[in-house]
Design a protein around this motif. Structure first.
Motif, PDB file in Angstrom:
ATOM      1  N   GLU A 146       0.853  -1.182   0.000  1.00 42.94           N
ATOM      2  CA  GLU A 146       0.000   0.000   0.000  1.00 42.94           C
ATOM      3  C   GLU A 146       0.891   1.235   0.000  1.00 42.94           C
ATOM      4  O   GLU A 146       1.862   1.301   0.753  1.00 42.94           O
ATOM      5  N   ALA A 147       0.563   2.212  -0.852  1.00 39.75           N
ATOM      6  CA  ALA A 147       1.430   3.372  -0.989  1.00 39.75           C
ATOM      7  C   ALA A 147       0.621   4.606  -1.368  1.00 39.75           C
ATOM      8  O   ALA A 147      -0.437   4.514  -2.003  1.00 39.75           O
ATOM      9  N   PHE A 148       1.154   5.761  -0.985  1.00 43.26           N
ATOM     10  CA  PHE A 148       0.575   7.056  -1.355  1.00 43.26           C
ATOM     11  C   PHE A 148       1.482   7.693  -2.393  1.00 43.26           C
ATOM     12  O   PHE A 148       2.714   7.658  -2.277  1.00 43.26           O
ATOM     13  N   GLU A 149       0.885   8.297  -3.411  1.00 41.77           N
ATOM     14  CA  GLU A 149       1.638   8.968  -4.476  1.00 41.77           C
ATOM     15  C   GLU A 149       1.425  10.473  -4.352  1.00 41.77           C
ATOM     16  O   GLU A 149       0.386  11.009  -4.751  1.00 41.77           O
ATOM     17  N   PRO A 150       2.389  11.180  -3.772  1.00 37.85           N
ATOM     18  CA  PRO A 150       2.201  12.614  -3.501  1.00 37.85           C
ATOM     19  C   PRO A 150       1.893  13.457  -4.739  1.00 37.85           C
ATOM     20  O   PRO A 150       1.091  14.395  -4.673  1.00 37.85           O
ATOM     21  N   ALA A 151       2.518  13.136  -5.853  1.00 41.24           N
ATOM     22  CA  ALA A 151       2.341  13.978  -7.043  1.00 41.24           C
ATOM     23  C   ALA A 151       0.907  13.992  -7.541  1.00 41.24           C
ATOM     24  O   ALA A 151       0.435  14.992  -8.087  1.00 41.24           O
ATOM     25  N   THR A 152       0.197  12.890  -7.358  1.00 41.50           N
ATOM     26  CA  THR A 152      -1.177  12.786  -7.851  1.00 41.50           C
ATOM     27  C   THR A 152      -2.208  12.781  -6.729  1.00 41.50           C
ATOM     28  O   THR A 152      -3.408  12.942  -6.986  1.00 41.50           O
ATOM     29  N   GLY A 153      -1.747  12.583  -5.499  1.00 36.96           N
ATOM     30  CA  GLY A 153      -2.677  12.461  -4.379  1.00 36.96           C
ATOM     31  C   GLY A 153      -3.399  11.133  -4.360  1.00 36.96           C
ATOM     32  O   GLY A 153      -4.373  10.965  -3.622  1.00 36.96           O
ATOM     33  N   ALA A 154      -2.924  10.172  -5.151  1.00 37.12           N
ATOM     34  CA  ALA A 154      -3.609   8.879  -5.266  1.00 37.12           C
ATOM     35  C   ALA A 154      -3.067   7.877  -4.246  1.00 37.12           C
ATOM     36  O   ALA A 154      -1.875   7.874  -3.917  1.00 37.12           O
ATOM     37  N   TRP A 155      -3.976   7.012  -3.768  1.00 43.39           N
ATOM     38  CA  TRP A 155      -3.609   5.901  -2.909  1.00 43.39           C
ATOM     39  C   TRP A 155      -3.590   4.636  -3.753  1.00 43.39           C
ATOM     40  O   TRP A 155      -4.481   4.415  -4.567  1.00 43.39           O
ATOM     41  N   HIS A 156      -2.563   3.814  -3.563  1.00 42.75           N
ATOM     42  CA  HIS A 156      -2.402   2.619  -4.381  1.00 42.75           C
ATOM     43  C   HIS A 156      -2.307   1.380  -3.499  1.00 42.75           C
ATOM     44  O   HIS A 156      -1.784   1.432  -2.377  1.00 42.75           O
TER      45      HIS A 156
END
Length: 359
Positions: A146-156
């Motif tokens: 599980e990870a957060f992508e700061p550039a897009t604000g998306a959770w993966h």
């Protein structure tokens, strides 16, 4: 500021890296609840930057001060995602201590991570480095990251097959500024098949009269071996194995073996995951060489230069005898790599991430 977030200015990092080298961060945030990440990264000092994510500090060498804010995830909850009687998916937050988590899995009667006992660091760092020991890599037990992508604000939530795992490598390591790992899910078993074929481990278990060891007995053997070979970072600053075992074309390994018959060589699959993850064409046969043997053959084991040195018992481990700086350890590491390159024609790469300087 909520209880879930703590902000520190001009933060000392000496005790946040297992080398124990001095470094400072202009701004540091401790985040207990990963759901607060969007808020933290929008704050003054963090907005518009890519913060350095620090866990247990066992995969870092501060060659200088980081030029970005530092982010520390402290959430350490462990929970069961699913179970079918035999297989269990266990989720651990990124801030959980790795060895403590392994011991927790064994206490629950779950096998699969026992060979990775006593590795310093946190759960969140494990998939980034694709940590491995005694014949097992953590990617073999990872169900999803599980990870957060700061550039897009998306959770993966990335299944293991989408994480680009390779030898001490992953999508998260190759793109260090893209994702913040917030939790990891592991697929473990109540009927695990232990792996004891790695050099030294099987012999230790046999010497103890354990012909059919349990996962906990394997873990105990691994812990004993690691403690006999590797210095405790709490006593002597280090980051475990500093260099990766180099992977070279099989033909090059064969030529080296003809000249140096005692050089340990291990076969590598011809289609490694790290190459495919980069979109490269599959390689031909390759072999893994023992970096420790190469370094020892160059006379570095036990070497000391001021307070920067190489462990007496293991040539792969760089140590801080007390007051070494990261720059001094990095200089020693570069000289070691240069001597191996000159003598054997083999390039060494560091396992830890070098911060504040170039390798």
């Amino acid at each position: 500021m909520s209880d879930a977030v703590r902000i520190v200015r001009d933060a000392a990092l000496t005790h946040r890296n297992t080398f124990g080298v001095p470094a400072r961060a202009s701004l540091l945030a401790e985040v207990a609840d990963a759901r607060m990440l969007p808020d933290v990264l929008a704050r003054d000092g963090f907005a518009g930057t890519t913060p350095l994510l620090v866990g247990g500090g066992s995969n870092l060498l501060f060659g200088g001060d980081p030029d970005v804010p530092v982010l520390v995830l402290t959430g350490d909850a462990v929970s069961v995602v699913s179970e079918d009687g035999t297989d269990v998916v266990l989720r651990a937050e990124a801030g959980a201590n790795w060895h403590g988590f392994v011991m927790d899995t064994l206490a629950r009667g779950l096998g699969g991570l026992e060979n990775l006992s006593l590795i310093p660091g946190t759960v969140g760092a494990a998939p980034i480095q694709n940590i491995g020991a005694y014949g097992v890599e953590v990617c073999e037990r990872i169900h999803a990251v599980e990870a957060f992508e700061p550039a897009t604000g998306a959770w993966h939530r990335l299944p293991a097959e989408d994480c680009g795992f390779g030898y001490r490598d992953s999508l998260f390591k190759r793109q260090p500024d893209r994702f913040i790992v917030t939790a990891v899910e592991f697929l473990l078993s109540r009927q695990a098949q232990v792996r004891v074929d790695y050099a030294g481990l099987g012999e230790a278990l046999a010497a103890a009269g354990l012909a059919a060891p349990t996962p906990r007995q394997v873990a105990d053997a691994v812990i004993a071996i690691r403690r006999s070979k590797l210095p405790d970072p709490a006593v002597l600053g280090n980051a475990g194995s500093f260099f990766k075992n180099p992977i070279v074309p099989a033909a090059q390994a064969d030529a080296l073996c003809e000249k140096y018959p005692r050089l340990p060589v291990f076969p590598v699959a011809p289609f490694p995951a790290d190459a495919l993850a980069h979109g490269e064409a599959p390689h031909g046969p390759r072999s893994k060489l023992s970096a420790a043997w190469l370094i020892d053959a160059c006379g570095w084991k036990g070497h000391r230069r001021g307070d920067a040195g190489v462990a007496d018992a293991h040539a792969l481990v760089l140590v801080n005898h007390g007051a070494a700086t990261g720059a001094e350890l990095l200089g020693l590491a570069r000289d070691i790599a240069a001597s191996v390159q000159e003598r054997f024609g083999v390039a060494l790469e560091p396992e830890p991430r070098v911060v504040g300087a170039r390798w």
